[in-house]
Structures are given as C-alpha cells and as structure tokens.
Design a protein around this motif. Structure first.
Motif, PDB file in Angstrom:
ATOM      1  N   VAL A 383     -41.098 -13.504   8.288  1.00  0.00           N
ATOM      2  CA  VAL A 383     -40.736 -13.158   6.911  1.00  0.00           C
ATOM      3  C   VAL A 383     -41.290 -11.791   6.537  1.00  0.00           C
ATOM      4  CG1 VAL A 383     -41.131 -13.734   4.487  1.00  0.00           C
ATOM      5  CG2 VAL A 383     -40.482 -15.525   6.108  1.00  0.00           C
ATOM      6  N   ASN A 384     -42.561 -11.557   6.848  1.00  0.00           N
ATOM      7  CA  ASN A 384     -43.182 -10.285   6.478  1.00  0.00           C
ATOM      8  C   ASN A 384     -42.507  -9.111   7.166  1.00  0.00           C
ATOM      9  OD1 ASN A 384     -44.975 -11.655   4.848  1.00  0.00           O
ATOM     10  ND2 ASN A 384     -46.578 -11.776   6.416  1.00  0.00           N
ATOM     11  N   GLY A 385     -42.038  -9.323   8.386  1.00  0.00           N
ATOM     12  CA  GLY A 385     -41.324  -8.262   9.093  1.00  0.00           C
ATOM     13  C   GLY A 385     -40.027  -7.888   8.384  1.00  0.00           C
ATOM     14  N   VAL A 386     -39.305  -8.906   7.891  1.00  0.00           N
ATOM     15  CA  VAL A 386     -38.060  -8.636   7.167  1.00  0.00           C
ATOM     16  C   VAL A 386     -38.352  -7.962   5.831  1.00  0.00           C
ATOM     17  CG1 VAL A 386     -36.071  -9.707   6.057  1.00  0.00           C
ATOM     18  CG2 VAL A 386     -36.825 -10.508   8.296  1.00  0.00           C
ATOM     19  N   LEU A 387     -39.416  -8.415   5.143  1.00  0.00           N
ATOM     20  CA  LEU A 387     -39.745  -7.829   3.844  1.00  0.00           C
ATOM     21  C   LEU A 387     -40.043  -6.341   3.955  1.00  0.00           C
ATOM     22  CD1 LEU A 387     -41.970 -10.571   2.138  1.00  0.00           C
ATOM     23  CD2 LEU A 387     -39.579 -10.011   1.679  1.00  0.00           C
ATOM     24  N   MET A 388     -40.651  -5.929   5.045  1.00  0.00           N
ATOM     25  CA  MET A 388     -40.979  -4.517   5.221  1.00  0.00           C
ATOM     26  C   MET A 388     -39.725  -3.660   5.345  1.00  0.00           C
ATOM     27  SD  MET A 388     -44.124  -4.477   4.785  1.00  0.00           S
ATOM     28  CE  MET A 388     -44.387  -2.737   5.135  1.00  0.00           C
ATOM     29  N   ASP A 389     -38.615  -4.280   5.799  1.00  0.00           N
ATOM     30  CA  ASP A 389     -37.369  -3.530   5.964  1.00  0.00           C
ATOM     31  C   ASP A 389     -36.425  -3.687   4.781  1.00  0.00           C
ATOM     32  OD1 ASP A 389     -38.155  -2.625   8.470  1.00  0.00           O
ATOM     33  OD2 ASP A 389     -37.292  -4.356   9.504  1.00  0.00           O
ATOM     34  N   LEU A 390     -36.854  -4.441   3.769  1.00  0.00           N
ATOM     35  CA  LEU A 390     -35.950  -4.790   2.680  1.00  0.00           C
ATOM     36  C   LEU A 390     -35.573  -3.584   1.821  1.00  0.00           C
ATOM     37  CD1 LEU A 390     -34.673  -7.487   1.857  1.00  0.00           C
ATOM     38  CD2 LEU A 390     -36.493  -7.745   0.159  1.00  0.00           C
TER      39      LEU A 390
END
Length: 529
Positions: A383-390
């Motif tokens: 989840v945190n990986g996706v949030l960084m690219d949001l």
C-alpha cells in the motif's frame, strides 16, 4: 396543455443548481431578461460538493461574492491536508501537506485560491445574488414539461407549483437540469464515455464528538484504506460537526451504514444520520452542447467523477462562457459563429476533466487489497508503495485553471505552440484561447481586477501603442471595449506582447504588437462574425 399563463423572456434556464444559478447571475449582470425554473423548492440539504474551485472563485471575485464564499463556513483557515489512514483511530499511512488559503492568498497563479464552501452553503449565496438581479426571475417548484423551437422563438410548457400549465416564450433555452436532463433528451443528444464507473454511497451525518475521538484532527480529505483496499473518504462539511463519508463502490453500504461508520473510526460513536444517498459515479460527455437556440450545460452536458474536485467548476465555466455569448447576440453585436463556439470551446475541456477525474478515482481503486493469508506488514508495504506514486494521478489545482480553447473560431491564433493539455507544472500562458494569467499589480489588486464585464484591451509597457484602431473598430461594431494601460514588468513578461485583447470570460482573444488595418477583421472574428 391548455395554457392559462404566458410569460416572455430572453432566456429560459432550466435547473437552479450551481450552474443554472451562475448562468442566471451572469445574464442578470448583463441586464438580459432571464427566467430560471427549478422543480425542487430551492433548498440544498445534501453537500454533494465540498469545495469551490479556484476558477469559480475567480468568477466570484468578479461577481463581488468571493468574500462571502471564503468566510461562509470556516471562521479561520479550513483544513487543507489529505490523510490516508486505515481507521481514524488507527495507522496514519500518509499525510499530504497543502498550504491553507490564507497562505495561498498571494499565490503565483491566482488571486483566489479554492475554498472549502460545501454546496449547502454555496448554492444559497449564488441564489441570493442571482435573485437580486432586476432582470432575473426565479421560479421554484416549477417543472419543464416540454418545448418547441420555432424559427426565432422557443415555446416551453411548464407546470407551476399548483400543477397549472404555464407557457414561456424565449429566444434561448439552456438546460442545466442535471444528469437526467429533459432538455438533452428532447434534443436526442447521445453521451460518450466510459459510462458508469462505480455505484457510490454518501453518508451525510452530524457528530460534533467525532473529531475528539481520534488524534488525526480535521483534514480536508481523509481517505480510508484497510484490508479491502481504499474504500472511502471522509470530508468535514463545517467546523461544528457536519461530515460526509463517501463509500466508493460498495452499494450495499446503504443498507447498513452503521457498519461503515464503525469501519471509518474503528469503534462505535454517537452521530445523527442526516442523509443516505446512493448515486452513480459516471464518465460521460455529451456529443453536442446544443442545437439551434437550445443549449445544455453542467451535468446535462458532462458527468465526471467527483474525485478530482472539478465537476462543478466545469459546469460554472460553461455558464460563464455561454452567458456572455448569449448576451452579445441578444444585444446585436454577436455574430453567427459566436454561439457555435460554445461547444467547440467547452466540450474538449469537459473531456479532459472527465478523463483526469476518472484516472484519479481508478488510481485510488488500484490501492491493493490484502490477499488471503498475507501478513499485514507485507500488505502495508504494498500500500505504501502505491501511495508514494499516487501524486502522478492527482489533479493539481493549477490544472483546473490552466486550459486553452484550442482551435476556437473566435480566438485569433498567433502561431505559438499549443499549451499542454495536462501540465505537470504550472506554466502561465497568454496565447490566444488561454485563460489570461494572473499577476499582482499593487497590494491586493490583481490584473484580473482591471478586466471589465466586456472586452478589455491591455496596453502593456511604457511604449505600448495607444490602440485607437481597436477602439474605432469596436465602435463600428457596437462592441463595448475598455482600454487599460499597465506599466508593470511582471505583467509585460507574462503577456509577452504590447497589446492583448481579453474576452468577457477572462480568456485571451488576440495579442500582438500592433493591429493597424487588421483591427476591424480582428474585432469581427472575436465577436463571431
């Protein structure tokens, strides 16, 4: 229908949401007679939108109501940050920091940053000021039944609050009557796009206690992520305890809202449910913005996911674009191509906004769910990986004002390269068709404040030509034109040329170093002749 009452007006506007009200206000300020009809009673009980965008605030500045919108809800700066949490009492996954409006007040791209003024507060402001216009009549509990367009007049049949028939004769009809527009259906205009994107539910509730039951405080938007992925967002409607929880795509939540309230906070808490609203998140743009003397605007013309916060802005921009053009034709100086330009200019903007809004929503839906048997720590890392690219999928606020009417028949192209459709950084542009860029002149005065209700010729720099050619040409065509001389290096750098013609809606119509013998041809083009 057997009509017992006949009314005459220049423009009949159907639908008194923010778009219809903005159009009535725009027409009223130009002294164009307008009847605005609304089948509801005029009350707005559910805050479908929570933010008044930058571009709308720029219009509010011109209408003289920006201060009301800015201070209607929050006594001081409203919350500006975006939070991502599993529950309000649980883990804070990410905090996106944004400047509050007071710090953005002297911003670099607008004199009026977006404000938190939900629809239940903003619509009454528009309604009050529209009703104050002498040429505007607002009829509530009055429903459009049908209309017939003749060569030079439209005859519309209405039902008044008592169910009695009323006939309205108008030169123009504008449907601002929402997603299920009667006007659009009567014109048989199809919709193009992805269609239904999700079945969403909004829970509007009152809970003054909620903010004290967790340590996250107020936030402009709190998005909720758990084992089921990103499932909803919480938005404060005011500082006293009104909230809206939107559940993205779990329509069953309407049957058991208590479960989702507990899911949001992490425990039960006291609240009063005010409204449970099911609605379809859509991606549609009408194939045409009107036919003959009949036009559509707002949700009648486009339906976009609210995730990008740009839907109402798109509609109000349409109202302002169409308002001055209808007024020009009624006053006699607008040419035959002026109203044709409405759809040519606005439809590509709606397509862009629908695309970006859906893309933002789909990015949130791509936040991964927790797989069966997957350790929580592993899921958190994904989840945190996706949030960084949001951020790459978000719609920056400056994008909402940085659009250009490419290929407009009423703007005089100057051969400069087209502006990017979706810029990643703000690059002000004064090329023809673009929204004129903002710059501060003195104190709190923006260059926007010198633009008139009609056309404005900016003379920039000490050696700028006097512009008599334009003044003579405008007088020949009965086009109202004000001339403003500005000596300001910042403005001169932004606008790049010595002479710039600004349209009534704040977009650049023409720019150059001189007009000379071309002045009359330029005036004819920008008035649609």
């Amino acid at each position: 229908m057997t009509t017992s009452k006949i009314l005459d007006t220049s423009v009949l506007v159907v639908g008194a949401g923010p778009v219809g009200l903005a159009l009535a206000l725009e027409l009223g300020r130009r002294n164009i007679s307008c009847i605005l009809v609304e089948k509801r009673d005029g009350r707005t009980d559910v805050p479908k939108m929570s933010e008044v965008s930058t571009r709308i605030m720029e219009f509010c500045r011109r209408w003289g109501i920006a201060d009301e919108a800015r201070t209607a809800v929050w006594p001081n700066d409203p919350p500006s940050d975006f939070l991502y949490v599993d529950t309000l009492q649980g883990q804070l996954r990410r905090r996106q920091l944004y400047n509050p409006p007071s710090r953005e007040k002297h911003g670099y791209y607008t004199p009026e940053p977006a404000v938190q003024c939900p629809q239940i507060f903003f619509d009454p402001i528009l309604a009050r000021h529209a009703a104050q216009q002498e040429s505007v009549t607002i009829l509530y509990k009055t429903e459009l039944v049908g209309f017939v367009e003749h060569a030079d007049i439209i005859v519309s049949e209405l039902k008044d609050p008592d169910g009695q028939p009323v006939s309205v004769r108008s030169r123009y009809l504008v449907g601002c009557d929402g997603a299920s527009s009667i006007v659009r259906e009567a014109l048989d205009i199809p919709l193009s796009g992805l269609g239904d994107v999700a079945q969403s539910v909004s829970l509007f509730f009152d809970s003054p206690e909620l903010v004290s039951l967790h340590d996250k405080g107020f936030a402009r938007n709190t998005r909720l992520i758990d084992a089921g992925g990103c499932w909803g967002e919480l938005i404060p409607i005011d500082s006293r305890g009104l909230w809206r929880l939107t559940i993205f795509d779990e329509p069953e939540s309407a049957q058991d809202p208590d479960r989702y309230m507990r899911r949001m906070l992490g425990q039960t808490f006291p609240y009063k449910m005010l409204n449970v609203m099911q609605w379809s998140r859509k991606d549609f743009v009408a194939d045409s913005y009107g036919r003959g003397r009949v036009f559509i605007a707002g949700d009648a013309a486009h339906q976009v996911s609210p995730t990008g916060g740009i839907g109402m802005a798109t509609g109000v921009e349409e109202a302002v674009n169409l308002g001055w053009k209808i007024a020009a034709v009624i006053e006699g100086w607008g040419g035959p191509r002026l109203l044709e330009s409405y759809g040519i200019e606005r439809r590509p903007v709606a397509q862009r906004n629908a695309m970006t809004s859906t893309r933002t929503y789909q990015a949130l839906m791509a936040i991964p769910k927790r797989a069966e048997g997957e350790p929580r720590t592993t899921h958190d890392e994904r989840v945190n990986g996706v949030l960084m690219d949001l951020d790459q999928y978000a719609t920056p606020d400056f994008v909402k004002v940085q659009y250009t009417y490419e290929d407009s028949p009423i703007c005089v192209a100057d051969g400069t390269p087209a502006d990017p459709v979706l810029p990643r950084t703000f690059t002000p542009s004064a090329r023809p068709g673009a929204r004129a860029p903002h710059a501060w002149l003195t104190g709190d005065q923006s260059v926007f404040d010198v633009f008139g209700e009609d056309f404005t010729l900016l003379r920039l720099g000490k050696s700028a030509p006097d512009g008599p050619d334009f003044q003579v040409a405008a007088q020949m065509r009965n086009v109202r034109l004000s001339v403003v001389h500005i000596v300001n290096p910042d403005v001169e750098k932004l606008y790049e040329t010595a002479l710039v013609l600004i349209r009534p809606d704040g977009h650049v119509a023409w720019r150059g170093s001189h007009a000379g013998e071309d002045a009359l041809a330029i005036i004819d083009q920008i008035r649609g002749a």
